[in-house]
Design an enzyme around this catalytic site. Structure first.
Site, PDB file in Angstrom:
ATOM      1  N   LEU A  11      38.236  32.156 -42.791  1.00  0.00           N
ATOM      2  CA  LEU A  11      39.502  32.870 -44.244  1.00  0.00           C
ATOM      3  C   LEU A  11      40.272  33.840 -43.305  1.00  0.00           C
ATOM      4  O   LEU A  11      40.411  34.798 -41.744  1.00  0.00           O
ATOM      5  CB  LEU A  11      39.371  33.864 -45.073  1.00  0.00           C
ATOM      6  CG  LEU A  11      38.138  33.261 -46.167  1.00  0.00           C
ATOM      7  CD1 LEU A  11      37.438  33.753 -47.085  1.00  0.00           C
ATOM      8  CD2 LEU A  11      39.391  32.366 -46.694  1.00  0.00           C
ATOM      9  N   ASP A  12      41.894  33.936 -44.052  1.00  0.00           N
ATOM     10  CA  ASP A  12      42.878  35.031 -42.572  1.00  0.00           C
ATOM     11  C   ASP A  12      42.313  35.696 -42.935  1.00  0.00           C
ATOM     12  O   ASP A  12      41.925  36.548 -43.823  1.00  0.00           O
ATOM     13  CB  ASP A  12      44.343  34.657 -43.827  1.00  0.00           C
ATOM     14  CG  ASP A  12      44.892  33.133 -43.475  1.00  0.00           C
ATOM     15  OD1 ASP A  12      44.523  32.409 -42.085  1.00  0.00           O
ATOM     16  OD2 ASP A  12      45.726  32.180 -44.058  1.00  0.00           O
ATOM     17  N   PRO A  13      42.524  37.189 -42.127  1.00  0.00           N
ATOM     18  CA  PRO A  13      42.617  38.563 -42.896  1.00  0.00           C
ATOM     19  C   PRO A  13      42.961  39.420 -43.692  1.00  0.00           C
ATOM     20  O   PRO A  13      42.498  40.423 -44.986  1.00  0.00           O
ATOM     21  CB  PRO A  13      43.553  39.186 -41.635  1.00  0.00           C
ATOM     22  CG  PRO A  13      43.370  37.496 -40.174  1.00  0.00           C
ATOM     23  CD  PRO A  13      43.490  37.058 -40.754  1.00  0.00           C
ATOM     24  N   LEU A  14      44.410  38.580 -44.571  1.00  0.00           N
ATOM     25  CA  LEU A  14      44.846  39.308 -45.797  1.00  0.00           C
ATOM     26  C   LEU A  14      43.787  38.840 -46.896  1.00  0.00           C
ATOM     27  O   LEU A  14      43.633  38.842 -48.174  1.00  0.00           O
ATOM     28  CB  LEU A  14      45.977  38.430 -46.062  1.00  0.00           C
ATOM     29  CG  LEU A  14      46.661  38.760 -47.610  1.00  0.00           C
ATOM     30  CD1 LEU A  14      47.298  39.943 -47.372  1.00  0.00           C
ATOM     31  CD2 LEU A  14      47.817  37.212 -47.594  1.00  0.00           C
ATOM     32  N   ALA A  15      42.814  37.311 -46.804  1.00  0.00           N
ATOM     33  CA  ALA A  15      42.086  36.950 -47.658  1.00  0.00           C
ATOM     34  C   ALA A  15      40.868  37.141 -47.816  1.00  0.00           C
ATOM     35  O   ALA A  15      39.938  37.846 -46.646  1.00  0.00           O
ATOM     36  CB  ALA A  15      42.088  35.295 -47.237  1.00  0.00           C
TER      37      ALA A  15
END
Length: 329
Positions: free
Chosen positions: A71-75
């Site tokens: 998962l992306d850091p934002l997610a």
């Protein structure tokens, strides 16, 4: 505490963890590694690796730990983990059905298609209505073609796409669209301007814009990156935001879907929140037979500073949580 059934030890398993927004998926696995490696639940790695491969092997004593799709850091949301022989089962979670909810903020496009990136251009957004968004959603349902963003790690001729964009190297050929399936897509909340989101402060320099244009012009000679003169400054009024929920096939780029959806309503947009609520059978909230809930990251975070005393059965809180949520392999 209720007694739990313990399989024969050591255990190889799969389990889901609820990732928080902020850290990278891999950094959380690295944090968890010492915790899992000291537990009697799991079998520690041994030094039976050929000498030439030792450089890439895990530290002696580390359990074998992997993830089934980052998962992306934002997610935030579901991250499937495999321990021991469970790591061999992780590939099935790359192509499985997934569910996401994401917030789109209109009026601004970024290089990464999310709020972690830099502003590429701004566009009008005040004309966009809830009815317009509802109308164009149908274009993004079913089997669709998606083009990955140029600022991605996807490789072309051995070079990540983001390197072409950053260095101004023309793409040798168009980015190949991918066929994905959007099983369901719905608008679940129209926030309008009632939110706290804002466009990123980071802005591409003129040189960076020229480099990106040069890269894209390798396949589109008319490509330009310019702010629309009719764009409204964000500090005059908060741009419109809305939340969509989707159930998609593996390989679907949520950021690309949001980017394309904003274009479909003659605006620009990027992702400001992203939650994965399902990855295969691992879910935040069970809704179907066979669904398995996940362990919150906070359980592991707490154990890293204070694992606490073992209960009458000999298990600490985090071990008991894993035992209750894991799928034995």
């Amino acid at each position: 505490m209720p007694k739990i059934t313990v399989p024969p030890l050591p255990v190889s398993c799969l389990f889901g963890m609820i990732k928080p927004s902020g850290p990278t998926s891999m950094s959380l696995l690295n944090d968890m590694q010492p915790l899992l490696s000291k537990s009697k639940l799991f079998e520690q790695a041994t030094e039976d690796v050929p000498k030439r491969k030792k450089k890439r092997s895990k530290k002696v004593g580390d359990v074998k730990l992997g993830q089934g799709g980052t998962l992306d850091p934002l997610a935030d949301g579901v991250l499937v983990l495999g321990v021991g022989k469970g790591t061999k089962k992780l590939t099935e979670f790359l192509d499985c059905t997934k569910e996401y909810s994401t917030t789109c903020l209109l009026g601004c496009e970024t290089d990464s298609y999310d709020s972690e990136g830099a502003r590429v251009r701004t566009a009008p957004w005040k004309h966009v209505t809830k009815e317009q968004v509802l109308e164009v959603l149908s274009k993004f349902k079913g089997e669709i073609k998606q083009t990955p963003p140029i600022f991605s790690a996807l490789k072309m001729d051995g070079k990540p796409l983001y390197e072409y964009a950053r260095k101004g190297i023309p793409l040798p050929r168009p980015i190949e669209p991918r066929t994905v399936t959007v099983h369901s897509l719905e608008l679940v909340e129209w926030k309008g301007s009632d939110h706290s989101f804002s466009w990123p402060d980071k802005v591409l320099t003129e040189d960076q814009k020229k480099a990106m244009e040069a890269a894209i012009r390798g396949v589109d000679e008319t490509a330009t990156i310019e702010d629309d003169p009719e764009s409204t400054a964000q500090d005059e009024e908060r741009p419109t935001a809305f939340v969509i929920k989707m159930r998609v096939s593996g390989g679907t780029y949520v950021r690309s879907l949001v980017h394309d959806l904003a274009h479909a309503v003659d605006s620009a947009g990027h992702v400001v929140t992203l939650t994965r609520s399902r990855q295969g059978r691992f879910v935040v909230d069970p809704t179907e037979d066979g669904d398995r809930t996940c362990v919150p990251w906070s359980i592991f975070e707490k154990a890293l500073t204070d694992p606490g005393a073992a209960d009458e059965e000999g298990w600490t809180e985090w071990e008991r949580e894993v035992l209750q949520h894991m799928e034995v392999i």
